[in-house]
Design an enzyme around this catalytic site. Structure first.
Site, PDB file in Angstrom:
ATOM      1  N   THR A 211       0.970  -1.100  -0.674  1.00 28.02           N
ATOM      2  CA  THR A 211       0.138  -0.204   0.089  1.00 28.02           C
ATOM      3  C   THR A 211       0.747   1.056   0.192  1.00 28.02           C
ATOM      4  OG1 THR A 211      -0.259   0.551   2.246  1.00 28.02           O
ATOM      5  CG2 THR A 211      -2.130  -0.750   1.148  1.00 28.02           C
ATOM      6  N   ASN A 213       1.071   4.256   2.049  1.00 26.54           N
ATOM      7  CA  ASN A 213       0.317   5.363   3.648  1.00 26.54           C
ATOM      8  C   ASN A 213       0.359   6.558   3.200  1.00 26.54           C
ATOM      9  OD1 ASN A 213      -0.394   2.656   3.571  1.00 26.54           O
ATOM     10  ND2 ASN A 213       1.408   2.189   5.651  1.00 26.54           N
ATOM     11  N   GLU A 257      -4.239   3.717   3.509  1.00 20.56           N
ATOM     12  CA  GLU A 257      -3.590   3.286   3.186  1.00 20.56           C
ATOM     13  C   GLU A 257      -3.823   2.837   1.447  1.00 20.56           C
ATOM     14  OE1 GLU A 257      -1.333   0.092   5.833  1.00 20.56           O
ATOM     15  OE2 GLU A 257      -3.794   0.539   6.691  1.00 20.56           O
TER      16      GLU A 257
END
Length: 324
Positions: A211, A213, A257
């Site tokens: 992800t 973030n 995320e």
């Protein structure tokens, strides 16, 4: 003017923008009610052949006077400027707002800012707009000042949706409940926010879902859950699925995320813009990592389906580059 201008000081106004029609307000969200004001602004400015500008304030006055936590902002200054440019305006003036500025008398604001610095041809405000010390600058007061000082003043009523006015607070409430479709309908575009990609705990990568973030700003009150999203990374437009909140892990001010489909690369330190397409589910606690991964697989399929069925809500989505 052909080039959009962003200013943070009314004293530095380019000569070509002097004598403009100006809309004044907080414009948090630039929602459909605000867009009515801006459409009228452009029409009036075009009719007399002058530029069209927005005069707004950062931070939001409520953030200056209210104790923490700060209010949930829909659009910070950068986003407001992007929206103003996408709406075809010539420029935006974002004045710094603090306690000292709040003590400016309404008469001084008119004389020093509107007349002397900007030389306004006309002013458009919403019916709920007030300004100056103790909010003495009412719409009626501004009309009187305009008549005396030679500029037009127009007040526009709020726009209704489902028998309720479209307002920034109504949109904030919808997003805080995860009602993305309702919020986007009131906005007239898919709500987006920007964030700098920071290093996380790498747990998503370990689960097969790396992800990007991003740290959320103060006052961020989007409902924790899972969302279908579109993200702009530089010139690239990518689909994805995003999670906000970590009920199975440390959930103190979690990052947002975003797992980007069919993408690999290092985004650390880059700014990405994320637009919410739809709400998939609220946060859940799973028995173990296998159940969590299975849920993430389902979430990804649902996100792809939501995005495939989704189109632009209006010209703003197109001009902002999230939808063709």
């Amino acid at each position: 003017m052909s080039t959009f201008v962003r200013l943070s000081d009314y004293a530095g106004l380019p000569a070509a923008l002097k004598g403009a029609y100006v809309a004044i307000g907080n414009f948090d969200g630039m929602h459909r009610g605000h867009q009515k004001v801006i459409a009228a602004l452009r029409e009036r400015a075009s009719a007399v052949g002058v530029p069209a500008l927005i005069l707004t304030f950062e931070p939001h006055p409520r953030d200056v006077f209210a104790p923490a936590p700060f209010m949930f902002r829909l659009t910070l200054g950068d986003a407001k400027a992007r929206l103003a440019e996408a709406l075809g305006l010539d420029g935006i003036i974002i004045l710094p707002f603090d306690t000292a500025f709040s003590q400016m008398e309404a008469e001084s604001f008119v004389a020093d800012v509107l007349v002397e610095a900007l030389g306004v041809r006309g002013v458009i405000i919403g019916s709920d707009f007030h300004f100056g010390r103790q909010r003495r600058g009412t719409p009626a007061f501004l009309r009187e000042q305009g008549a005396a000082r030679g500029f037009a003043v127009e007040t526009l009523d709020l726009v209704d949706e489902a028998d309720e006015p479209i307002s920034s607070s109504r949109i904030r409430a919808a997003l805080s409940e995860g009602a993305v479709t309702a919020a986007n309908r009131l906005l007239g575009y898919h709500w987006f926010f920007d964030g700098c990609v920071v290093q996380g705990d790498q747990r998503g990568r370990e689960l097969g879902y790396p992800t990007a973030n991003t740290v959320t700003p103060d006052g961020f009150q989007l409902a924790q859950g899972v969302y279908a999203v579109r993200a702009k990374v530089g010139r690239h437009l990518l689909d994805g699925v995003a999670a906000y909140g970590k009920p199975m892990f440390d959930n103190h001010r979690p990052p947002f995320e975003t797992h980007l489909f069919d993408f690999s690369g290092d985004l650390y330190g880059q700014t990405i813009s994320v637009a919410l397409v739809g709400h998939i589910r609220g946060q859940e606690v799973f028995k173990g990592l296998d159940d969590l991964i299975a849920a993430m697989d389902r979430d990804s399929r649902k996100s792809r389906a939501m995005i495939a069925e989704c189109g632009a809500l209006g010209v703003l989505d197109t001009h902002l580059g999230f939808f063709g």
